[in-house]
Structures are given as structure tokens and as C-alpha cells.
Design a protein around this motif. Structure first.
Motif, PDB file in Angstrom:
ATOM      1  N   ASP A 172       0.860  -1.184   0.000  1.00 28.45           N
ATOM      2  CA  ASP A 172       0.000   0.000   0.000  1.00 28.45           C
ATOM      3  C   ASP A 172       0.897   1.235   0.000  1.00 28.45           C
ATOM      4  OD1 ASP A 172      -1.792   2.000   0.468  1.00 28.45           O
ATOM      5  OD2 ASP A 172      -2.961   0.879   1.950  1.00 28.45           O
ATOM      6  N   THR A 173       0.841   2.017  -1.072  1.00 29.41           N
ATOM      7  CA  THR A 173       1.697   3.210  -1.154  1.00 29.41           C
ATOM      8  C   THR A 173       1.046   4.408  -0.464  1.00 29.41           C
ATOM      9  OG1 THR A 173       0.726   3.980  -3.245  1.00 29.41           O
ATOM     10  CG2 THR A 173       2.586   2.461  -3.412  1.00 29.41           C
ATOM     11  N   GLY A 174      -0.205   4.231  -0.013  1.00 27.96           N
ATOM     12  CA  GLY A 174      -0.911   5.330   0.657  1.00 27.96           C
ATOM     13  C   GLY A 174      -1.357   6.411  -0.318  1.00 27.96           C
ATOM     14  N   GLY A 203       4.151   6.562   3.545  1.00 27.96           N
ATOM     15  CA  GLY A 203       3.733   6.326   2.169  1.00 27.96           C
ATOM     16  C   GLY A 203       4.440   7.241   1.173  1.00 27.96           C
ATOM     17  N   LEU A 204       3.858   7.318  -0.004  1.00 30.89           N
ATOM     18  CA  LEU A 204       4.478   8.099  -1.085  1.00 30.89           C
ATOM     19  C   LEU A 204       4.601   9.580  -0.718  1.00 30.89           C
ATOM     20  CD1 LEU A 204       5.480   8.210  -4.078  1.00 30.89           C
ATOM     21  CD2 LEU A 204       3.147   8.762  -4.696  1.00 30.89           C
ATOM     22  N   LEU A 205       3.514  10.139  -0.170  1.00 39.29           N
ATOM     23  CA  LEU A 205       3.553  11.577   0.126  1.00 39.29           C
ATOM     24  C   LEU A 205       4.544  11.895   1.239  1.00 39.29           C
ATOM     25  CD1 LEU A 205      -0.191  12.621  -0.278  1.00 39.29           C
ATOM     26  CD2 LEU A 205       1.645  12.593  -1.937  1.00 39.29           C
ATOM     27  N   ARG A 219      15.167   8.326 -10.949  1.00 40.44           N
ATOM     28  CA  ARG A 219      15.289   8.056  -9.502  1.00 40.44           C
ATOM     29  C   ARG A 219      13.934   7.570  -9.006  1.00 40.44           C
ATOM     30  NH1 ARG A 219      17.107  13.973  -8.789  1.00 40.44           N
ATOM     31  NH2 ARG A 219      15.588  13.957 -10.456  1.00 40.44           N
ATOM     32  N   ARG A 220      13.653   6.302  -9.371  1.00 39.26           N
ATOM     33  CA  ARG A 220      12.320   5.783  -9.078  1.00 39.26           C
ATOM     34  C   ARG A 220      12.305   5.164  -7.685  1.00 39.26           C
ATOM     35  NH1 ARG A 220       9.644   1.875 -13.451  1.00 39.26           N
ATOM     36  NH2 ARG A 220       7.978   1.104 -12.133  1.00 39.26           N
ATOM     37  N   LEU A 221      12.621   5.998  -6.708  1.00 34.90           N
ATOM     38  CA  LEU A 221      12.717   5.504  -5.334  1.00 34.90           C
ATOM     39  C   LEU A 221      11.404   4.936  -4.818  1.00 34.90           C
ATOM     40  CD1 LEU A 221      14.827   7.970  -3.229  1.00 34.90           C
ATOM     41  CD2 LEU A 221      15.208   5.554  -3.644  1.00 34.90           C
ATOM     42  N   CYS A 222      10.297   5.464  -5.350  1.00 38.90           N
ATOM     43  CA  CYS A 222       8.991   5.038  -4.828  1.00 38.90           C
ATOM     44  C   CYS A 222       8.808   3.534  -4.998  1.00 38.90           C
ATOM     45  CB  CYS A 222       7.866   5.806  -5.492  1.00 38.90           C
ATOM     46  SG  CYS A 222       7.999   5.926  -7.276  1.00 38.90           S
ATOM     47  N   THR A 223       9.224   2.982  -6.131  1.00 36.43           N
ATOM     48  CA  THR A 223       9.037   1.554  -6.360  1.00 36.43           C
ATOM     49  C   THR A 223       9.884   0.733  -5.393  1.00 36.43           C
ATOM     50  OG1 THR A 223       8.915   2.196  -8.657  1.00 36.43           O
ATOM     51  CG2 THR A 223       8.871  -0.143  -8.210  1.00 36.43           C
ATOM     52  N   SER A 224      11.154   1.132  -5.236  1.00 34.94           N
ATOM     53  CA  SER A 224      12.007   0.344  -4.350  1.00 34.94           C
ATOM     54  C   SER A 224      11.592   0.512  -2.887  1.00 34.94           C
ATOM     55  CB  SER A 224      13.475   0.719  -4.535  1.00 34.94           C
ATOM     56  OG  SER A 224      13.625   2.106  -4.424  1.00 34.94           O
ATOM     57  N   LEU A 226       8.685   1.722  -1.561  1.00 35.87           N
ATOM     58  CA  LEU A 226       7.297   1.432  -1.171  1.00 35.87           C
ATOM     59  C   LEU A 226       6.816   0.064  -1.644  1.00 35.87           C
ATOM     60  CD1 LEU A 226       5.795   4.902  -2.116  1.00 35.87           C
ATOM     61  CD2 LEU A 226       6.592   4.170   0.115  1.00 35.87           C
ATOM     62  N   LYS A 227       7.482  -0.507  -2.644  1.00 32.32           N
ATOM     63  CA  LYS A 227       6.986  -1.777  -3.165  1.00 32.32           C
ATOM     64  C   LYS A 227       7.986  -2.924  -3.023  1.00 32.32           C
ATOM     65  CE  LYS A 227       3.513   0.022  -6.280  1.00 32.32           C
ATOM     66  NZ  LYS A 227       3.071   0.226  -7.649  1.00 32.32           N
ATOM     67  N   ARG A 228       9.241  -2.677  -3.437  1.00 30.07           N
ATOM     68  CA  ARG A 228      10.190  -3.798  -3.418  1.00 30.07           C
ATOM     69  C   ARG A 228      10.699  -4.099  -2.008  1.00 30.07           C
ATOM     70  NH1 ARG A 228      14.782  -2.323  -6.771  1.00 30.07           N
ATOM     71  NH2 ARG A 228      15.629  -1.599  -4.814  1.00 30.07           N
ATOM     72  N   LEU A 319      -3.926   0.805 -12.839  1.00 30.88           N
ATOM     73  CA  LEU A 319      -4.358   1.038 -11.454  1.00 30.88           C
ATOM     74  C   LEU A 319      -3.090   1.285 -10.639  1.00 30.88           C
ATOM     75  CD1 LEU A 319      -6.705   1.004  -9.388  1.00 30.88           C
ATOM     76  CD2 LEU A 319      -6.191  -1.388  -8.992  1.00 30.88           C
ATOM     77  N   SER A 320      -2.627   2.527 -10.649  1.00 28.97           N
ATOM     78  CA  SER A 320      -1.371   2.829  -9.954  1.00 28.97           C
ATOM     79  C   SER A 320      -1.696   3.821  -8.852  1.00 28.97           C
ATOM     80  CB  SER A 320      -0.401   3.461 -10.949  1.00 28.97           C
ATOM     81  OG  SER A 320      -0.986   4.653 -11.436  1.00 28.97           O
ATOM     82  N   CYS A 321      -0.685   4.533  -8.358  1.00 35.35           N
ATOM     83  CA  CYS A 321      -0.969   5.663  -7.488  1.00 35.35           C
ATOM     84  C   CYS A 321      -1.829   6.634  -8.310  1.00 35.35           C
ATOM     85  CB  CYS A 321       0.330   6.366  -7.103  1.00 35.35           C
ATOM     86  SG  CYS A 321       1.417   5.327  -6.109  1.00 35.35           S
ATOM     87  N   VAL A 322      -2.709   7.381  -7.649  1.00 35.37           N
ATOM     88  CA  VAL A 322      -3.601   8.293  -8.387  1.00 35.37           C
ATOM     89  C   VAL A 322      -2.774   9.184  -9.322  1.00 35.37           C
ATOM     90  CG1 VAL A 322      -5.211  10.215  -8.140  1.00 35.37           C
ATOM     91  CG2 VAL A 322      -5.332   8.262  -6.569  1.00 35.37           C
ATOM     92  N   TYR A 323      -1.716   9.774  -8.729  1.00 37.58           N
ATOM     93  CA  TYR A 323      -0.773  10.538  -9.543  1.00 37.58           C
ATOM     94  C   TYR A 323       0.526   9.751  -9.609  1.00 37.58           C
ATOM     95  CZ  TYR A 323      -3.813  14.602  -9.439  1.00 37.58           C
ATOM     96  OH  TYR A 323      -4.871  15.444  -9.620  1.00 37.58           O
ATOM     97  N   CYS A 324       0.733   9.077 -10.725  1.00 34.46           N
ATOM     98  CA  CYS A 324       1.962   8.292 -10.873  1.00 34.46           C
ATOM     99  C   CYS A 324       3.014   9.161 -11.545  1.00 34.46           C
ATOM    100  CB  CYS A 324       1.696   7.036 -11.701  1.00 34.46           C
ATOM    101  SG  CYS A 324       3.215   6.144 -12.058  1.00 34.46           S
ATOM    102  N   VAL A 325       4.209   9.152 -10.985  1.00 34.76           N
ATOM    103  CA  VAL A 325       5.276  10.003 -11.525  1.00 34.76           C
ATOM    104  C   VAL A 325       5.695   9.577 -12.933  1.00 34.76           C
ATOM    105  CG1 VAL A 325       6.191  10.695  -9.289  1.00 34.76           C
ATOM    106  CG2 VAL A 325       7.018   8.586 -10.344  1.00 34.76           C
ATOM    107  N   LEU A 326       5.302   8.381 -13.332  1.00 33.00           N
ATOM    108  CA  LEU A 326       5.679   7.905 -14.666  1.00 33.00           C
ATOM    109  C   LEU A 326       4.577   8.132 -15.698  1.00 33.00           C
ATOM    110  CD1 LEU A 326       7.272   4.485 -13.672  1.00 33.00           C
ATOM    111  CD2 LEU A 326       8.381   6.694 -13.901  1.00 33.00           C
ATOM    112  N   ALA A 327       3.441   8.613 -15.242  1.00 33.68           N
ATOM    113  CA  ALA A 327       2.297   8.754 -16.158  1.00 33.68           C
ATOM    114  C   ALA A 327       2.475   9.952 -17.089  1.00 33.68           C
ATOM    115  CB  ALA A 327       1.026   8.925 -15.341  1.00 33.68           C
TER     116      ALA A 327
END
Ligand code: SF4
Length: 410
Positions: A172-174, A203-205, A219-224, A226-228, A319-327
């Protein structure tokens, strides 16, 4: 080759590579220490010769202090050589039991190729693979790819008579759409598999607020973060609960598809997770739907009556974070309009955070600009609307959607 033997060979190659790598590093450290020692030896000899050449009379402060410094450096270099020697001996001992494997797969490229071939063969026989595994973990986002991956894994586990080995983990990334966690739970409950939610504090915020930076593709820190990373302790705990006196084989299932992006296309169906593998567990990542197209995913969802999140009905592709940095920008604008339609406060929360940290959500576009564009489109076209089943209508046609909805309500 039997599944067990293939897994054993993969592990032996891994250990041999690790030992060879450690030995190479020790050899290099030894060479460096030796070079340093030779340099300090030369310096020392120079200053001693100089003092001798002057009949031992040049004991003036500059000469004397240079000699002392050279002696000190020489002692330190000797110490480094002794340490490097000990390290070299240790790694030589490590290397000895792996000689047969190293002789057979003589360099790193060959070892990697052999591992890839073995993994590829294992991926052809998922039922055998699950039978050989001690633990099967499914990492789910509750998105469309995750549910198909879960469905396929459960089918293979049932065929192997090993459903008891399967666990589901949701990170859960929150920062997700409402109902994601509950949906992930329902999807696991459908098959009667244990379900675990892991969440990083803040979480992400929270992560963005602390770093005062948004993550990005580089620098996709969120994936590592919050997820990995949070899944590691869960696997450690489950492996410990198995109480095995040997290395456990863990199959970690992910809903990654090659068609999603060029970097995902480069991934293989089955891969060795060197980061999570250790002496007590061999962790393999199983991308069991890697070859599926988006259309095929929707077909599996429809034909098996798998419950998907309504956010897909809005036209959002993931279905990702509402605001995904990669979108992409279009996707972010639509996400904002969906937030307006659902009366979610997220656009304002994100925009306020962006102002506080002084860093733009994306390099080329701020959230303020995205929100302004969403407001303008809402003013022109009205609030976005959608109906349950729209995702299936778009991908498979109205008949398939109606059939799916009818099956869901029964
Ligand atoms: S969905 Fe996007 S923002 Fe959320 S963790 Fe993944 S990459 Fe980061």
C-alpha cells in the motif's frame, strides 16, 4: 533435466559466481596493497639514502619529518598487504568447492547464459516449478495484470496440489485510488489464499515531503522504497516459518508484461532475484503473464469473471498511485478529472505539497498546470462519467461486457 536439478544448478552457479567475484575483488585489493607498499618502500629508501649520503648529518626538520612520514606510510602499507593476503586466502578457500562449476562454465558470460537457459526451461513447466517451490508469493497491486497473474498462479498451484504454498502480498503506497486494498483482499479471498498488506510509514507523500523531491523515471525511489523493499521482511518471515534445514525455494510472482514498456520487454519469464536470494533462500521472480497483450489480459478477466477495479472504466489504463510520476500528461489530467467526479481531495493535497517543497511534480509540467487543464476540460465537456463494464466494452465489445456483468451479479 529435472526441476530440482535445474534449481540446484542455478544455485551452484550463483554461489560459484559470487565466490569468483569475491576472489577477483580480493586479488585486486592485494595488487593495490602491493603497489602502495612498493611506492612507500621507494620513498623510505630515498630518504634513508639521502641521510646516508650526507653522512647521517642531514637531520634537519624537513628531512627528518619526511623520513618519519615515509616510515609511517610504509608501516600502514605493510598492514594493508597483510590484510589483503588474509582476504585472498579466505576467498581462495571459498573458491575451492566451486571449481567443478567454474571449470564447466568458465566465465561470467557463460554462467549467466547457462542460468538464463535453465530458467527459461523451468518457465515452460509452471506446475513442476510450483511443486519444487517451498513458498509462492504473489505481489499484487490489485490491477488487471496482477489479477490475471494471480489467477494463472492459482490454477498452476491447484494442478500441482500446492495451493497451501501460496501467499498474496499487497504494498500500500498510501496514494492509491479508493478501494484498492479492499479489492486486493477480495481477489485473494476468492482463492482462499493468505493475504498480507505491507506499507511503508508515511507512504508516497511522506517520502516526497521528507526528500523534498518527487521521484522520476531515473530516480524511481517510490518503487524500491514502497513496493520492493517492504516485501523482503515478509518473505524472510514466511521462510523462517517453514523451518527448513536447507535452502528454501521461493517463487515470487509479478504481473509484469513485456508489452507495457521497452524495459519490461527485456525482462524474462523467470529470473533469479539476486538481491533477495541468500544462503537460506533461492528467490525466483516469475513474470507469468509476460507474453500477454493488453487485449489478452482483458479476455482472461472476462472469461474468468475476475473482479477488476472500476478505475479502468474511466479510461485510465493502469491502477497505480492516483498521480503516478511515470504517467503521461493526458493520463494525469484524466486522473484529476476523475478525482473531481469522485469528489476526492487529492489534487489539492498534491498541489499543496508541490508548493511546499518547491519541486515540480514532473520536470516539464506542474500539478497546478495539470489541475488547471482538468478544470478547463470539465468546463468545456462537463464532468467525466463512466459505467461499470466500460473497460470491457472498449477492449472486447458490449456483448462481452454484459456477459461479464451478468456473471458478476450472480
Ligand atoms: S505507481 Fe507510480 S508513483 Fe506509485 S509507486 Fe509506482 S511508479 Fe511510483
Amino acid at each position: 533435466m529435472k526441476t530440482y536439478n535445474a534449481l540446484r544448478t542455478i544455485e551452484l552457479i550463483r554461489c560459484a559466481s559470487k565466490a569468483a567475484g569475491a576472489h577477483r575483488a580480493a586479488q585486486q585489493a592485494f595488487r593495490q596493497a602491493h603497489d602502495e607498499h612498493s611506492t612507500t618502500q621507494t620513498q623510505l629508501t630515498h630518504w634513508r639514502d639521502h641521510i646516508n649520503a650526507t653522512g647521517g648529518n642531514d637531520r634537519a626538520p624537513p628531512t627528518h619529518s619526511a623520513l618519519l612520514a615515509a616510515e609511517h606510510e610504509h608501516q600502514e602499507a605493510e598492514h594493508k598487504v597483510r590484510k589483503a593476503e588474509a582476504r585472498l586466502q579466505r576467498t581462495s578457500a571459498m573458491l575451492r568447492p566451486h571449481r567443478p562449476v567454474l571449470n564447466r562454465y568458465s566465465n561470467e558470460r557463460r554462467r549467466r547464459r547457462a542460468t538464463t537457459l535453465l530458467l527459461d526451461r523451468l518457465a515452460d513447466h509452471p506446475v513442476d516449478l510450483i511443486r519444487a517451490a517451498d513458498l509462492v508469493t504473489i505481489l499484487t497491486s490489485a490491477g488487471k495484470d496482477s489479477i490475471v497473474a494471480m489467477h494463472r498462479t492459482v490454477a498452476a498451484a491447484e494442478a500441482a496440489g500446492c495451493l497451501h504454498k501460496v501467499r498474496v502480498v499487497h504494498c500500500d503506497t498510501g496514494a492509491e485510488w479508493p478501494g484498492v486494498r479492499e479489492l486486493a483482499r477480495r481477489q485473494a479471498e476468492r482463492y482462499g489464499i493468505p493475504f498480507l498488506v505491507v506499507a511503508d510509514e508515511g507512504g508516497l507523500l511522506g517520502m516526497v515531503e521528507n526528500r523534498r523531491l518527487w521521484p522520476d523515471a531515473q530516480r524511481r525511489l517510490c518503487t524500491s522504497k514502497l513496493k520492493r523493499d517492504p516485501t523482503g521482511p515478509a518473505i524472510t518471515k514466511w521462510v523462517a516459518e517453514l523451518g527448513l534445514a536447507r535452502q528454501a525455494v521461493v517463487l515470487n510472482v509479478m504481473g509484469v508484461r513485456g508489452a507495457e514498456s521497452p524495459s519490461r520487454a527485456l525482462k524474462t519469464r523467470l529470473a533469479l532475484d539476486t538481491r533477495k536470494t541468500s544462503a537460506n533462500r533461492l528467490v525466483l521472480t516469475w513474470n507469468c503473464i509476460h507474453e500477454l497483450s493488453e487485449q489478452e489480459v482483458w479476455r482472461e478477466i472476462a472469461s474468468n469473471g475476475l473482479e477488476y477495479h472500476p478505475i479502468y472504466d474511466t479510461g485510465l489504463p493502469r491502477l497505480s498511485c492516483v498521480y503516478c510520476v511515470l504517467a503521461g500528461t493526458d493520463w494525469l489530467i484524466l486522473a484529476t478529472r476523475v478525482c473531481f467526479a469522485l469528489e476526492l481531495p487529492l489534487p489539492e493535497i498534491y498541489a499543496a505539497l508541490e508548493r511546499r517543497i518547491g519541486h515540480s511534480f514532473k520536470q516539464d509540467v506542474s500539478l497546478n498546470a495539470i489541475i488547471a487543464a482538468a478544470r478547463m476540460l470539465d468546463a468545456l465537456d462537463g464532468t467525466v462519467t463512466w459505467r461499470r463494464g466500460d473497460a470491457l466494452r472498449r477492449h472486447l465489445g458490449p456483448a462481452a461486457a454484459e456477459q461479464y456483468l451478468a456473471a458478476l451479479t450472480h
